[in-house]
Motif scaffolding. Sequence first.
Motif: not given
Length: 332
Positions: A267-271, A295-302, A325-326
């Motif tokens: 979500x942070x990447x998307x924003x 920090x907790x090991x979760x990850x994502x991308x956009x 992707x958008x």
Amino acid sequence: MNRREVLKSSVGIGLLGSANILTGCEKAATKPNSTVKAEGPVVISTWDHGIPANNKAWEILSSNGSSLNASEKGVMVVESNPEVRTVGIGSRPDREGHVTLDACIMDGESGKCGSVAFLQDIENPIGVARLVMEQTPHAMIVGAGAKQFALSNGFEETNLLTQISTDEYNEWLKTSEYQPVINIENHDTIGLLSLDSSGNLAGACTTSGAAYKMHGRVGDSPLIGAGLFVDNEIGGACATGLGEAVIRSAGSAMVVETMRNGAEPEKACEMIVERIIKKEKSIENLQVGFLALRKDGSFGSFCIYQGFTYAYKTSTDEGLLNASSKFEKIVT
Ligand code: SD4
């Protein structure tokens, strides 16, 4: 070549906020929840060439090594592979025929960073960036000064321009058109983020930037806050795509700040991608993608246009993901 790009919003067809898992060339099901949860050491990195980088980083992470070493040594594998045409040796040159490299590294544990830009004739700029961080009072050294610093620290002068790059460059000179094509090469900047078994984060980013760029052009990749940012309390982020747009948005730092304010990694990447889309006058030829590791090991991308891949490796799983992707981009 006559390419017509048709942009199609993917929001209405349910692709927004989804990540396709790819194993090798095979597409797997769309993941319903796009931020991936992981525990223990984790490494993620941009594009398909992230796989060998992650494998190297994993050798270090899985033997309780530091995320700093894992990040540096991981991206070095890609810098030293002449078949990757956008990082290290073998890269495409600028419009005057020179391969010039940008790289940076950031260590969450110490909060320190180091960077080099417009560096020539040195195969592993990430190693020089690390030395800038550890052995100088500075954060960034560029151009001839960076090369001099590298040589005086034992780096060898190396011709980075391979025959294939020379041949392509000579072909390019016939038209000298400067029109980067989004996602066509699919092997771009390497940005890598890692979390070690002690819970420390680090990241590295290295590139030759845009092929046939102006001589002296520096992109986002060596700029802490733009191409890479790591905060050991929150997480890290890195960027790929058109560096100028990433610089204008202070992209990676903003992704980390958005996670600090509570957003999940994807979500942070998307924003921040949304912010870039809103700010830029034209996005027709604009690709930007972010990776984020919390920090907790979760990850994502956009990213803006479908086609940006990233590799991940944890103690239980590994693979190549298609970033959410958008827009879907169709090239006809
Ligand atoms: C640059 N961001 O120099 C880099 C290049 C890149 O996908 O990542 N392209 O602008």
